[in-house]
Design a protein around this motif. Structure first.
Motif, PDB file in Angstrom:
ATOM      1  N   HIS A 118      12.300  37.201  47.488  1.00  0.00           N
ATOM      2  CA  HIS A 118      10.990  37.104  46.829  1.00  0.00           C
ATOM      3  C   HIS A 118      11.033  37.591  45.379  1.00  0.00           C
ATOM      4  CE1 HIS A 118      10.218  41.471  47.685  1.00  0.00           C
ATOM      5  NE2 HIS A 118       9.389  41.383  46.667  1.00  0.00           N
ATOM      6  N   THR A 119      12.020  38.408  45.012  1.00  0.00           N
ATOM      7  CA  THR A 119      12.099  38.925  43.633  1.00  0.00           C
ATOM      8  C   THR A 119      12.993  38.048  42.755  1.00  0.00           C
ATOM      9  OG1 THR A 119      11.861  41.168  44.512  1.00  0.00           O
ATOM     10  CG2 THR A 119      12.655  40.969  42.241  1.00  0.00           C
ATOM     11  N   TYR A 133       7.648  33.504  47.186  1.00  0.00           N
ATOM     12  CA  TYR A 133       8.047  33.739  45.784  1.00  0.00           C
ATOM     13  C   TYR A 133       6.868  33.459  44.846  1.00  0.00           C
ATOM     14  CZ  TYR A 133      11.089  32.993  41.607  1.00  0.00           C
ATOM     15  OH  TYR A 133      11.692  33.032  40.367  1.00  0.00           O
ATOM     16  N   ASP A 136       3.578  35.816  45.532  1.00  0.00           N
ATOM     17  CA  ASP A 136       3.770  37.153  44.947  1.00  0.00           C
ATOM     18  C   ASP A 136       3.402  37.156  43.460  1.00  0.00           C
ATOM     19  OD1 ASP A 136       4.678  39.851  44.827  1.00  0.00           O
ATOM     20  OD2 ASP A 136       6.682  39.205  44.233  1.00  0.00           O
ATOM     21  N   GLU A 165       7.724  29.980  37.192  1.00  0.00           N
ATOM     22  CA  GLU A 165       7.856  31.430  37.445  1.00  0.00           C
ATOM     23  C   GLU A 165       9.265  31.916  37.110  1.00  0.00           C
ATOM     24  OE1 GLU A 165       6.694  32.646  41.397  1.00  0.00           O
ATOM     25  OE2 GLU A 165       7.861  34.497  41.298  1.00  0.00           O
TER      26      GLU A 165
END
Ligand code: GDP
Ligand code: FE
Ligand code: FE
Ligand code: FE
Length: 196
Positions: A118-119, A133, A136, A165
């Motif tokens: 996810h980061t 992803y 968040d 993103e």
């Protein structure tokens, strides 16, 4: 929402309590925002709502853990060499997924990979990984330059939202002058092709 028991032996209410106990009120509100955004994306793009809810609720489960909790995993398990040079920002997802597996009994690999990536994102993200992803990044509590454009892209094309993103995050990190985790660059090199 009522969980089926397929992915987790806890009810959603029990999971909320376990997650809440791991973090500040502010982060818990963020987690609830990610769940809301993830469920909306799951409905729109045809992902399992329950998987989206669980992955969102646990994605930052390890964000407030002391470094020593991660260190014991890094010493024991097989992670890429470079991981030890980074810190909580990289560990809470990549190592956090294994802690979540052990502490919450979540074994579904798609849910664990959604937390894991996810980061940093990853070169090959499943639909659920893309949803977490992006959720968040765009959840209702986020406020930074570009977030409205990210939300707009998420409403029309999830792949474009991932690419946007990824570009914004890498640019932000470079401008901040912090080390880039190799996986973050791998993600960029693949998803850059989907910038609109
Ligand atoms: P959060 O946990 O909800 O705050 O969001 P994320 O897990 O997506 O990001 C956590 C932090 O890691 C953010 O401050 C990102 O900017 C940062 N981050 C993302 N990728 C990298 C990277 O490659 N290197 C470094 N040093 N930080 C990163
Ligand atoms: Fe995070
Ligand atoms: Fe993120
Ligand atoms: Fe988060």
């Amino acid at each position: 929402m009522k969980y089926s028991g397929r992915y987790l032996s806890l009810t959603r209410e029990e999971l909320l309590e376990r997650v809440h106990a791991q973090m500040s009120e502010k982060r818990f509100v963020h987690v609830l925002g990610v769940e809301k955004a993830a469920i909306a994306l799951a409905e729109q793009y045809g992902e399992d709502i329950e998987k989206a809810s669980i992955a969102a609720l646990v994605h930052d489960y390890c964000k407030e853990r002391p470094d020593t909790d991660f260190q014991s995993y890094i010493d024991k398990q097989l992670y890429p060499e470079a991981i030890s040079q980074f810190g909580n920002e990289i560990w809470h997802g990549l190592v956090g997924a294994d802690i979540i597996h052990d502490e919450l009994g979540i074994a579904d690999s798609d849910i664990l990979n959604a937390v894991r990536h996810h980061t940093t994102g990853s070169a090959n993200m499943s639909l659920l990984e893309q949803i977490i992803y992006v959720a968040d990044y765009i959840e209702e509590g986020r406020d930074f330059p570009g977030v409205e454009e990210a939300r707009q892209k998420a409403r029309t094309d999830l792949v474009e939202a991932v690419a946007y993103e990824t570009q914004k995050t890498l640019t932000y990190l470079v401008e901040k002058g912090v080390p880039i985790y190799p996986k973050t660059i791998e993600t960029y090199n693949v998803w850059v092709a989907h910038l609109s």
